[in-house]
Design an enzyme around this catalytic site. Structure first.
Site, PDB file in Angstrom:
ATOM      1  N   TYR A   1       4.022  16.544   3.666  1.00 46.04           N
ATOM      2  CA  TYR A   1       3.441  15.238   3.374  1.00 46.04           C
ATOM      3  C   TYR A   1       4.374  14.385   2.505  1.00 46.04           C
ATOM      4  O   TYR A   1       4.832  14.837   1.451  1.00 46.04           O
ATOM      5  CB  TYR A   1       2.119  15.482   2.649  1.00 46.04           C
ATOM      6  CG  TYR A   1       1.134  14.353   2.758  1.00 46.04           C
ATOM      7  CD1 TYR A   1       0.656  13.941   4.002  1.00 46.04           C
ATOM      8  CD2 TYR A   1       0.658  13.719   1.617  1.00 46.04           C
ATOM      9  CE1 TYR A   1      -0.257  12.914   4.101  1.00 46.04           C
ATOM     10  CE2 TYR A   1      -0.260  12.686   1.709  1.00 46.04           C
ATOM     11  CZ  TYR A   1      -0.714  12.286   2.959  1.00 46.04           C
ATOM     12  OH  TYR A   1      -1.622  11.270   3.047  1.00 46.04           O
TER      13      TYR A   1
ATOM     14  N   HIS B   1       7.522   7.165   9.053  1.00 44.86           N
ATOM     15  CA  HIS B   1       8.328   7.344   7.835  1.00 44.86           C
ATOM     16  C   HIS B   1       9.745   7.706   8.260  1.00 44.86           C
ATOM     17  O   HIS B   1       9.954   8.322   9.307  1.00 44.86           O
ATOM     18  CB  HIS B   1       7.721   8.411   6.908  1.00 44.86           C
ATOM     19  CG  HIS B   1       6.574   7.863   6.123  1.00 44.86           C
ATOM     20  ND1 HIS B   1       6.721   7.272   4.894  1.00 44.86           N
ATOM     21  CD2 HIS B   1       5.261   7.755   6.432  1.00 44.86           C
ATOM     22  CE1 HIS B   1       5.537   6.851   4.453  1.00 44.86           C
ATOM     23  NE2 HIS B   1       4.632   7.135   5.368  1.00 44.86           N
TER      24      HIS B   1
ATOM     25  N   ARG C   1       0.850  -1.198   0.000  1.00 45.70           N
ATOM     26  CA  ARG C   1       0.000   0.000   0.000  1.00 45.70           C
ATOM     27  C   ARG C   1       0.886   1.249   0.000  1.00 45.70           C
ATOM     28  O   ARG C   1       0.925   1.978  -0.972  1.00 45.70           O
ATOM     29  CB  ARG C   1      -0.970  -0.014   1.201  1.00 45.70           C
ATOM     30  CG  ARG C   1      -2.143   0.956   1.037  1.00 45.70           C
ATOM     31  CD  ARG C   1      -1.803   2.379   1.385  1.00 45.70           C
ATOM     32  NE  ARG C   1      -1.314   2.479   2.768  1.00 45.70           N
ATOM     33  CZ  ARG C   1      -0.688   3.536   3.240  1.00 45.70           C
ATOM     34  NH1 ARG C   1      -0.476   4.587   2.466  1.00 45.70           N
ATOM     35  NH2 ARG C   1      -0.228   3.559   4.477  1.00 45.70           N
ATOM     36  N   ASP C   2       1.643   1.490   1.053  1.00 43.00           N
ATOM     37  CA  ASP C   2       2.511   2.671   1.064  1.00 43.00           C
ATOM     38  C   ASP C   2       3.570   2.538  -0.031  1.00 43.00           C
ATOM     39  O   ASP C   2       3.954   3.523  -0.674  1.00 43.00           O
ATOM     40  CB  ASP C   2       3.162   2.847   2.445  1.00 43.00           C
ATOM     41  CG  ASP C   2       3.360   4.311   2.826  1.00 43.00           C
ATOM     42  OD1 ASP C   2       3.717   5.101   1.953  1.00 43.00           O
ATOM     43  OD2 ASP C   2       3.152   4.652   4.006  1.00 43.00           O
TER      44      ASP C   2
ATOM     45  N   HIS D   1       3.276   4.131  -3.611  1.00 47.19           N
ATOM     46  CA  HIS D   1       3.808   5.459  -3.992  1.00 47.19           C
ATOM     47  C   HIS D   1       5.152   5.317  -4.713  1.00 47.19           C
ATOM     48  O   HIS D   1       5.358   5.903  -5.765  1.00 47.19           O
ATOM     49  CB  HIS D   1       4.006   6.333  -2.741  1.00 47.19           C
ATOM     50  CG  HIS D   1       2.737   6.738  -2.070  1.00 47.19           C
ATOM     51  ND1 HIS D   1       1.807   7.546  -2.662  1.00 47.19           N
ATOM     52  CD2 HIS D   1       2.249   6.449  -0.835  1.00 47.19           C
ATOM     53  CE1 HIS D   1       0.790   7.743  -1.834  1.00 47.19           C
ATOM     54  NE2 HIS D   1       1.037   7.086  -0.706  1.00 47.19           N
TER      55      HIS D   1
ATOM     56  N   SER E   1       3.012  10.824   8.907  1.00 49.38           N
ATOM     57  CA  SER E   1       3.038  10.814   7.440  1.00 49.38           C
ATOM     58  C   SER E   1       4.263  11.514   6.872  1.00 49.38           C
ATOM     59  O   SER E   1       4.752  11.141   5.812  1.00 49.38           O
ATOM     60  CB  SER E   1       1.798  11.518   6.881  1.00 49.38           C
ATOM     61  OG  SER E   1       0.650  11.116   7.566  1.00 49.38           O
TER      62      SER E   1
ATOM     63  N   HIS F   1       2.561   4.441  12.895  1.00 47.27           N
ATOM     64  CA  HIS F   1       3.027   4.325  11.506  1.00 47.27           C
ATOM     65  C   HIS F   1       4.101   5.388  11.277  1.00 47.27           C
ATOM     66  O   HIS F   1       3.845   6.575  11.457  1.00 47.27           O
ATOM     67  CB  HIS F   1       1.831   4.546  10.565  1.00 47.27           C
ATOM     68  CG  HIS F   1       2.168   4.564   9.107  1.00 47.27           C
ATOM     69  ND1 HIS F   1       2.020   3.460   8.290  1.00 47.27           N
ATOM     70  CD2 HIS F   1       2.612   5.562   8.294  1.00 47.27           C
ATOM     71  CE1 HIS F   1       2.362   3.772   7.044  1.00 47.27           C
ATOM     72  NE2 HIS F   1       2.722   5.042   7.018  1.00 47.27           N
TER      73      HIS F   1
END
Lengths: 340, 340
Positions: B287, B198, B15-16, B19, B169, B196
Site C-alpha cells: 500500500y 501510482h 486528497r492523495d 499524504h 493503490s 487511478h
C-alpha cells in the site's frame, strides 16, 4: 508470465547525467557509480561529456574533470561491465576516439541527427578499426518519418555499425510511434536495435517497454533518471519492471537500487522532475539539452520559456543550434515590447 | 491522429497529495490550487484527508485544517469544476458525507479494498440519496484476479454506483494488466469506468493510456505527481499526452502547467521521485500510504526498508493495517539480532 528474451541494459548516468551535473562530475563520483553499476551486473555503461567526447567547450560547457581521466577511473572500478563512449561527428574527433579506447572504452556510439547519418561514416569505420563495438545513434528520432529512419539506419549499417539506436532526444515520442519505428528497423535492417528515452512526457518507461516488445535488444537508462530534460528511463526501476514482465536483464535489483539511492541521489544537484519546461520540450519536440539554456534565456529576456520552446519546435532546431535559443528569446522580447 | 473520445480528468492533488503533505494543507494552498484547477478547466478535483473523510486521527495523521473548511474554501474558488470527496467505510461516517455535501462536494468516491465492496452499500446509498454523483473505488486492484474485480464492481453497481474505479493503490500494475481489468469492467458492468494510478514503477502514464485505450472514461492525476508513494499520474503531463494522442480533455495546457509550477511546486515538501522504497512498494505490491511509516520503522529498528516491504507484500497487508509495519520491522530486527 513466462520467461521472455534477454535484453541488454546500458546505463547513461555518467554521460547523459553530465548535462544535469553541468559537466561537473568528480572522479570520486564516477568511481562510486562505476563500482555500483559493475556490482549490480549492468552489462554496459557510458562515460563521456554530455555532448559526447570532446564536448568540453565554451559552447557545451567545460568538464570539471577530463573525460579520459573519468573513463580510465570508471574502467578500474567497473568489474565485468563494459564502457561505452558517445561521439558526435563535428564535436568529437579521431584522436578523441583513439584516446577513449586506450582509456578503457570498448563500445563507441556515434551519434547524428536523424537525417544526417552520412556524417558518421569515418567515425564508424574508425571505431570498427579500433576494435570497438560500434553503434549508430540516431538522435531526435521524432523529427523524421519512419521511412527516413530506416534509410538512415541502413547507411549506418553500410558503414559498419553493429547496433542502431532510435534516440528520443526530446522525449517527444509516443509509445505507438516507438513501436512502429523499432519494428521497422527490426524488419529492414540487419543491425541489432536499441532505444534511448527521455521522460519529458512521463513516457520513458512506456516507450522502453514498447521498444522491447517491438524487438529492441538494447535499452538505455540512468540512475534516478539523471539526464538532460526530465532525464532518462530510470535504470533501477527498469530492472524491476522488466523482471516483473518476465524479461531477463541480469541486473541485481538490490544492488542497482543501492547505487541509485546511496550514491547518485546524494550528489544530484536537483531531482529529475517533469517541470513545465521539460514537459514543454517533449510536447513541442525540442532538444533536451536546450533546457538549461532556455531557462537562462527566458529569465534574461523576461519571456515565457514555453513560447521559446514552441518556436524552437516549429523551427525544428537541432543540437548544435544552441545560439538560436538566445535569438528566439530576443525576438519574443522585441515583439512583446512592440506590442506594449 | 484524428480526434478520439472525450475523457474526463479528475485531479487528486488536494486528497492523495495530503499524504505527501503529511495532511498539513493550509486553506491558502487549497484555495490557490482550487482556483488554478478551475481556471484550467479540470472538470473534477478531490478534496479530503488522504485517507478520506474523517481520516484526521492519531492512526492516519491529524489534518492541520479541518477538511470541511478546505472543501468549502475550494468550492468558493473552483469555478465550474466539481469537487469530489473520498470516503472509506470504517473511517468516514454518515455525518462526514452529509457535511461534505453541504460544504460543496458534488461527487462521492466510496473506497474499499478490492475484495470488500459489500462494506460500501450504505455509503453508496447515502451518497445517492444526497444527490451526489457516486463512485465505487476499488483499491489495491492488483491483489485480486480480474474475475473478482468484476464481481466486486457489480456489487457497487447494484448498490447504485454510477462509476467504478480500478485503483492501483500500490503502483503495482503493469499496462497489460490494466488493459485486461478495464476492458473486463467495460464488457461486464454498466457503470462508467475510471482508473487511478501510482507511479512507483514509473508506469502511471503508461497505465493511464492503457486504461483509456481499454475504455476508461475517468482518469485521475495529481499536479507534480503530489500523492502517496511516488505520487500519481502527473495531471499537467497527462493533459499534454492526451492532447498529443488526440483525446479531448477540455483542460488548458498553459493554465494547468501554471498551477503545477507556480503553486504546487512551491509548497511541496519534497519532489515525488521514485526512490528505492517507493519502487519497492510497486515491485512488492504494498500500500502506497505505508511509505512514510515504513521509512520511520526501518530507521527506528535499524532494518532494510525493502525487507519490510517484501514481507508486507507477501502478507498481503492492506490499508488500515499500518500497525503491522512496526511489528514486521521489530520481527526483522529480532531475527537479525539472533543471527548475529
Amino acid at each position: 508470465m513466462g520467461m521472455k528474451n534477454k535484453i541488454t541494459m546500458l546505463d547513461v548516468t555518467l554521460r547523459d547525467g553530465s548535462h544535469s551535473m553541468r559537466h561537473a562530475f568528480t572522479e570520486q563520483q564516477v568511481r562510486d557509480v562505476a563500482r555500483g553499476l559493475g556490482k549490480a551486473g549492468v552489462p554496459y555503461f557510458e562515460v563521456s561529456h554530455g555532448d559526447g567526447l570532446g564536448g568540453s567547450s565554451l559552447q557545451y560547457g567545460f568538464s570539471k574533470v577530463d573525460e579520459l581521466k573519468l573513463i580510465a577511473a570508471a574502467r578500474e572500478e567497473a568489474g565485468d561491465s563494459k564502457i561505452s563512449v558517445l561521439i558526435l561527428p563535428g564535436i568529437g574527433i579521431h584522436e578523441d576516439l583513439v584516446n577513449a579506447a586506450n582509456a578503457g572504452a570498448s563500445m563507441a556510439r556515434v551519434a547524428t541527427h536523424i537525417t544526417e547519418a552520412d556524417v558518421a561514416k569515418q567515425h564508424i569505420e574508425l571505431s570498427r578499426n579500433l576494435g570497438l563495438e560500434t553503434v549508430g545513434f540516431l538522435m531526435m528520432a521524432h523529427m523524421a518519418p519512419t521511412s527516413v529512419l530506416v534509410e538512415q539506419a541502413k547507411k549506418f549499417e553500410s558503414y559498419g555499425a553493429e547496433i542502431v539506436y532510435v534516440t528520443d532526444s526530446a522525449g517527444a515520442l509516443l509509445p505507438h510511434e516507438v513501436s512502429e519505428k523499432v519494428r521497422a528497423l527490426r524488419e529492414n535492417v540487419g543491425c541489432k536495435v536499441g532505444f534511448h528515452a527521455h521522460n519529458n512526457l512521463s513516457l520513458s518507461m512506456a516507450n522502453t517497454i514498447a521498444a522491447v516488445e517491438a524487438g529492441a535488444q538494447f535499452v538505455d537508462g540512468s540512475l534516478r533518471c539523471l539526464g538532460a530534460g526530465s532525464g532518462n528511463t530510470q535504470t533501477e526501476v527498469m530492472a524491476a519492471v522488466f523482471d516483473r514482465l518476465g524479461y531477463k536483464t541480469g541486473v541485481d535489483l538490490f544492488n542497482i537500487i543501492d547505487v541509485a539511492n546511496d550514491v547518485v541521489a546524494k550528489f544530484m544537484p536537483r531531482p529529475q522532475e517533469i517541470t513545465g519546461s521539460s514537459l514543454f520540450m517533449g510536447y513541442a519536440g525540442v532538444y533536451s539539452s536546450f533546457l538549461l539554456f532556455t531557462q537562462e534565456a527566458a529569465e534574461r529576456y523576461g519571456v515565457d520559456e514555453r513560447e521559446i520552446l514552441i518556436r524552437l519546435g516549429k523551427m525544428k532546431a537541432v543540437g548544435g543550434q544552441e545560439d538560436l535559443i538566445v535569438e528566439v528569446a530576443q525576438q519574443i522580447a522585441n515583439e512583446q515590447a512592440v506590442a506594449k
